[in-house]
Design an enzyme around this catalytic site. Structure first.
Site, short mmCIF file in Angstrom:
data_model
loop_
_atom_site.label_atom_id
_atom_site.label_comp_id
_atom_site.label_asym_id
_atom_site.label_seq_id
_atom_site.Cartn_x
_atom_site.Cartn_y
_atom_site.Cartn_z
CG PHE A 141 40.15 47.45 38.30
CD1 PHE A 141 40.58 46.29 38.93
CD2 PHE A 141 38.81 47.77 38.37
CE1 PHE A 141 39.68 45.48 39.62
CE2 PHE A 141 37.89 46.97 39.04
CZ PHE A 141 38.34 45.82 39.68
CE LYS A 142 36.71 48.48 43.53
NZ LYS A 142 35.44 47.73 43.69
CG LEU A 173 32.69 39.17 44.24
CD1 LEU A 173 33.98 39.92 43.95
CD2 LEU A 173 33.03 37.89 44.97
CB THR A 184 36.75 40.16 24.98
OG1 THR A 184 36.03 40.78 26.05
CG2 THR A 184 36.14 40.57 23.65
CB CYS A 242 33.03 42.44 35.12
SG CYS A 242 33.37 40.88 35.91
CG LEU A 278 25.58 39.49 30.25
CD1 LEU A 278 25.21 39.13 28.82
CD2 LEU A 278 27.09 39.64 30.37
C1 UDX Z 1 35.71 36.27 37.06
C2 UDX Z 1 34.39 35.63 36.71
O1 UDX Z 1 34.29 34.34 37.25
C3 UDX Z 1 34.19 35.64 35.28
O2 UDX Z 1 32.88 35.33 35.01
C4 UDX Z 1 34.38 36.98 34.79
O3 UDX Z 1 33.99 36.99 33.50
C5 UDX Z 1 35.80 37.39 34.99
O4 UDX Z 1 35.99 37.42 36.32
P1 UDX Z 1 37.93 35.72 37.91
O5 UDX Z 1 37.79 34.83 39.09
O6 UDX Z 1 38.07 37.17 38.16
O7 UDX Z 1 36.70 35.46 36.97
O8 UDX Z 1 39.01 35.22 36.88
P2 UDX Z 1 40.46 34.77 37.17
O9 UDX Z 1 40.99 35.49 38.36
O10 UDX Z 1 41.15 34.84 35.86
O11 UDX Z 1 40.31 33.24 37.63
C6 UDX Z 1 39.93 32.19 36.82
C7 UDX Z 1 40.72 30.97 37.25
O12 UDX Z 1 40.24 29.84 36.54
C8 UDX Z 1 42.22 31.06 36.96
O13 UDX Z 1 42.93 30.89 38.17
C9 UDX Z 1 42.47 29.93 35.97
O14 UDX Z 1 43.72 29.30 36.14
C10 UDX Z 1 41.34 28.99 36.28
N1 UDX Z 1 40.99 28.07 35.18
C11 UDX Z 1 40.76 28.53 33.95
C12 UDX Z 1 40.90 26.71 35.46
O15 UDX Z 1 41.14 26.26 36.58
N2 UDX Z 1 40.55 25.85 34.45
C13 UDX Z 1 40.31 26.30 33.19
O16 UDX Z 1 39.99 25.50 32.30
C14 UDX Z 1 40.42 27.69 32.92
C1 UDX Z 2 31.90 45.13 39.05
C2 UDX Z 2 30.49 45.14 39.66
O1 UDX Z 2 30.38 46.25 40.57
C3 UDX Z 2 30.22 43.85 40.38
O2 UDX Z 2 28.88 43.82 40.85
C4 UDX Z 2 30.43 42.70 39.40
O3 UDX Z 2 30.24 41.47 40.06
C5 UDX Z 2 31.82 42.75 38.80
O4 UDX Z 2 32.03 44.02 38.19
P1 UDX Z 2 34.36 45.47 39.99
O5 UDX Z 2 34.75 45.57 38.55
O6 UDX Z 2 35.11 44.56 40.88
O7 UDX Z 2 32.82 45.04 40.12
O8 UDX Z 2 34.44 46.92 40.66
P2 UDX Z 2 33.52 48.23 40.65
O9 UDX Z 2 33.50 48.76 42.02
O10 UDX Z 2 32.23 48.00 40.02
O11 UDX Z 2 34.38 49.25 39.78
C6 UDX Z 2 34.59 49.07 38.39
C7 UDX Z 2 35.33 50.26 37.84
O12 UDX Z 2 34.51 51.41 37.84
C8 UDX Z 2 36.59 50.63 38.59
O13 UDX Z 2 37.61 50.96 37.69
C9 UDX Z 2 36.17 51.82 39.41
O14 UDX Z 2 37.23 52.67 39.73
C10 UDX Z 2 35.20 52.49 38.45
N1 UDX Z 2 34.22 53.36 39.12
C11 UDX Z 2 33.30 52.84 39.99
C12 UDX Z 2 34.20 54.72 38.81
O15 UDX Z 2 35.02 55.22 38.01
N2 UDX Z 2 33.25 55.52 39.41
C13 UDX Z 2 32.33 55.03 40.28
O16 UDX Z 2 31.50 55.82 40.77
C14 UDX Z 2 32.36 53.64 40.58
#
Ligand code: UDX
Ligand code: UDX
Length: 480
Positions: free
Chosen positions: A343-344, A172, A98, A281, A226
Site C-alpha cells: 500500500f506504500k 507511527l 471493520t 487505518c 481517529l
Molecule cells: C494496528 C492497530 O493496532 C490497530 O488499532 C489498527 O486498527 C490496525 O492496525 P496491527 O498491528 O497493524 O494493528 O494489526 P495486525 O498486524 O493485524 O496485528 C494484530 C495482531 O494481534 C495479530 O498478530 C493477531 O494474531 C493478534 N491477536 C489478535 C491476538 O494476539 N489476540 C487476539 O485476540 C486477536
Molecule cells: C497512517 C498514519 O500516517 C499514521 O499516523 C497512523 O498511525 C496509521 O495510519 P500508514 O497507513 O502506515 O499510517 O501510512 P501513511 O504514510 O499515512 O500512508 C497511508 C496511505 O496514504 C498510503 O497508501 C500512502 O501511499 C498514501 N499517501 C500518503 C498518499 O497517497 N499521498 C500522500 O501524500 C501521503
C-alpha cells in the site's frame, strides 16, 4: 506520590504496530522486561527467527532494533496468560477491522478481539496492572474495557487485582515506524488516573522530550487518533480530486501541490497525488467516525467524512479505467506489468492497498497481469485478489488456459524485465525507490509497441520514458 516504576510490560498483538512499538520500548529501556504475545504461533516463530530478514513485519531499521533487544529484555511468546500475570503494564494492540456483518456492518469496528483481550487480562492479571489501549478504537471503547476489568477486581477468586486504564494511540506510519517511534512528533496519553499517566509518561520520557508527551482525558485521546487519521486521509482525497481536475484543465498537480504547500498554514506534507490511500487505518478509522456521527445524530457530519472514502474508491477505479481507455478501450488478453503491490513503499503490508482494487478491475476486464513487488509474496497477492497465480504464459506462443477464453490471470514476477516482456503497459502503483531508477531505454524494446507507462505515483522522470519511445500517463498531469 510518585508512580512506581514499570519493570515488566506485556503487549498483546505482535502485528505491524505492537511488534515495532515494543521493540523500540525494549531498546530504549533495557531494564524493563518487554514480552510481546500473540495467539498466532507462526507469527511469533517469525519474530523469533534467528535470521532477522525473516521478521513478519518489514520495516527499515527494525531488524537492528530487534537484534539488539531480543533475548535481552525483549521476548516474543504465545504464553499470553503468563505474560499478563507477570506484567505491571499491559498494552492491547490487536487488530480492530471493520465489521463485515451485524449491527454497523461495513462501518463500525469489530471489537471482539479487544473485548476478548480485556477478559483475558481481567482473568490473568495479578496485583496492580495498568492497561493501555494501543489499538485504534471507537470513542468510549475504554468504557467497555474498564467495565470488564473492574468487574474482575471484585470477582472473589482470591487473587488481589486492581486496574488503571489508559489510552495511548500509536501514530507511527508503516515504512517509517522506527524513526516515528524514536522521534515522535508527540506521544498522547489519555486517562483519569494521574499515577498511571505518570508511569507511562516516565517510560516514554526515557527518550521523548517531556513537552512532546501530551496528556488528555480518555475520550479526547481516543477521538484524537481517529481525527488525525481522518485529516490525513482527507488531504489525500483532496489532492487526488484536484489531480483529476488538473488532468482535464492542463494543470499539473505536482505544481499545484508545491504552490499550496508553501503556504505555512497548509504545509507541504501529505499532498502527493496517487492511486488513493491504502493501509489498515485510514478507511477503517473514517468509517468508524462516520458510524459514530450517525449514531450520535450527526448525519451531515457523517456524510462529510464518508465522502473522503468515496473519493478514494473513485480514484482507484478511475486509474483502472484510464488504463483501459488508453489501451484502445480493451485490455482483454493483453499483458500488463504491475509494479508495486504494497500500500506504500518500505512495507510488505497490502491491507487496503490501491493495487488490489486496480488489479481486480483489470482482471475483470480480462487482462494478464505480471505483478512485481520487492517485499510482498505471491501467496499474499493471491489472497488479496482472491485468485490463485497462473504460470507465466510464453510471450511467443501466446495465452493459454483461462486467459485464452478472455479471463483475467496474474502471475508473480521476480524481475522487472521479465514483467515487462511483451507487455502493452507498465502500471506503477507503489513508490518503491527502485522504480525511480529504471533504465527505460533498456526496458522499452522488451514491450509490445505502442507501449504505455502509467505512473500513478509520480516516480519516473518523464523525459527518460518519453525519449525511450514510450507513451506516458502521470497522475494529475494535464496536457497544457
Ligand atoms: C494496528 C492497530 O493496532 C490497530 O488499532 C489498527 O486498527 C490496525 O492496525 P496491527 O498491528 O497493524 O494493528 O494489526 P495486525 O498486524 O493485524 O496485528 C494484530 C495482531 O494481534 C495479530 O498478530 C493477531 O494474531 C493478534 N491477536 C489478535 C491476538 O494476539 N489476540 C487476539 O485476540 C486477536
Ligand atoms: C497512517 C498514519 O500516517 C499514521 O499516523 C497512523 O498511525 C496509521 O495510519 P500508514 O497507513 O502506515 O499510517 O501510512 P501513511 O504514510 O499515512 O500512508 C497511508 C496511505 O496514504 C498510503 O497508501 C500512502 O501511499 C498514501 N499517501 C500518503 C498518499 O497517497 N499521498 C500522500 O501524500 C501521503
Amino acid at each position: 506520590m510518585t508512580a512506581a516504576p514499570i519493570t515488566s510490560i506485556c503487549c498483546i498483538g505482535a502485528g505491524y504496530v505492537g511488534g515495532p512499538t515494543m521493540a523500540v520500548i525494549a531498546d530504549q529501556c533495557p531494564d524493563v522486561r518487554v514480552t510481546v504475545v500473540d495467539i498466532n504461533q507462526t507469527r511469533i516463530d517469525a519474530w523469533n527467527d534467528d535470521d532477522l530478514s525473516k521478521l513478519p513485519v518489514y520495516e527499515p531499521g527494525l531488524d537492528a532494533v530487534v537484534g539488539r533487544a531480543r533475548g535481552r529484555n525483549l521476548f516474543f511468546s504465545t504464553a499470553v496468560d503468563e505474560a499478563i500475570a507477570a506484567a505491571d503494564m499491559v498494552f492491547i494492540s490487536v487488530n480492530t477491522p471493520t465489521k463485515t456483518k451485524g449491527l454497523g456492518a461495513g462501518q463500525a469496528s469489530d471489537l471482539r478481539w479487544v473485548e476478548a483481550c480485556a477478559r483475558q487480562v481481567a482473568k490473568s492479571a495479578t496485583g496492580h496492572t495498568i492497561v493501555v489501549e494501543k489499538s485504534t478504537l471507537p470513542v468510549r471503547t475504554a468504557e467497555a474495557v474498564k467495565a470488564i476489568l473492574f468487574a474482575s477486581e471484585q470477582s472473589g477468586d482470591g487473587v488481589q487485582r486492581s486496574f488503571a486504564m489508559l489510552s495511548n494511540p500509536e501514530f507511527l506510519a508503516e515504512g517509517t515506524a522506527i524513526p516515528d517511534l524514536e522521534l515522535p512528533d508527540r506521544v498522547l496519553i489519555g486517562g483519569e488516573n494521574p499515577e498511571a499517566i505518570d508511569a507511562l509518561a516516565s517510560l516514554y520520557g526515557r527518550w521523548v522530550p517531556q513537552e512532546r508527551i501530551l496528556r488528555t482525558n480518555l475520550w479526547s485521546s481516543e477521538l484524537s487518533k481517529l481525527t488525525a487519521n481522518a485529516f490525513l486521509a482527507q488531504r489525500i482525497s483532496s489532492i487526488n480530486s484536484v489531480g483529476a481536475l488538473c488532468e482535464v484543465t492542463g494543470a499539473d498537480v505536482r505544481e499545484v501541490a508545491k504552490a499550496i504547500g508553501t503556504d505555512s498554514r497548509i504545509g507541504p506534507k501529505f499532498l502527493q497525488a496517487g492511486p488513493g490511500f491504502g493501509g489498515s487505518c485510514f478507511q477503517k478509522d473514517i468509517l468508524n467516525l462516520v458510524y459514530l456521527c450517525r449514531h450520535f445524530g450527526l448525519p451531515d457530519v457523517a456524510d462529510y467524512w464518508e465522502s473522503v472514502v468515496h473519493l478514494n474508491s473513485w480514484q482507484q477505479h478511475r486509474i483502472a479505467r484510464t488504463v483501459v481507455q488508453k489501451l484502445f478501450g480493451t485490455v482483454t488478453g493483453k499483458r500488463l506489468a504491475v509494479l508495486g503491490f504494497a500500500f506504500k513503499a518500505d512495507t510488505n503490508d497490502t491491507r487496503e492497498a490501491p493495487a488490489i482494487r486496480i488489479a481486480k478491475d483489470l482482471l475483470e476486464e480480462g487482462a494478464q497481469l505480471a505483478i512485481h513487488d520487492p517485499k510482498v509474496n505471491a501467496d499474499q497477492i493471491a489472497r488479496d485478489l482472491q485468485l490463485p497465480a497462473s504460470t507465466e504464459p510464453d510471450v511467443e506462443s501466446g495465452p493459454k488456459g483461462a486467459a485464452l477464453s478472455g479471463e483475467g490471470t496474474w502471475w508473480p514476477s521476480e524481475n522487472i524485465a521479465s514483467a515487462l516482456k511483451g507487455a502493452d503497459a507498465v502500471i506503477i502503483l507503489t513508490e518503491w525507490n527502485h522504480y525511480r531508477e529504471l533504465d527505460w531505454t533498456a526496458l522499452a524494446p522488451l514491450m509490445r509497441q505502442p507501449a504505455w507507462v502509467f505512473d500513478a505515483r509520480s516516480v519516473v522522470t518523464p523525459a527518460d520514458v518519453q525519449s525511450a519511445g514510450l507513451r506516458l500517463w502521470r497522475v494529475g498531469e494535464g496536457q497544457p
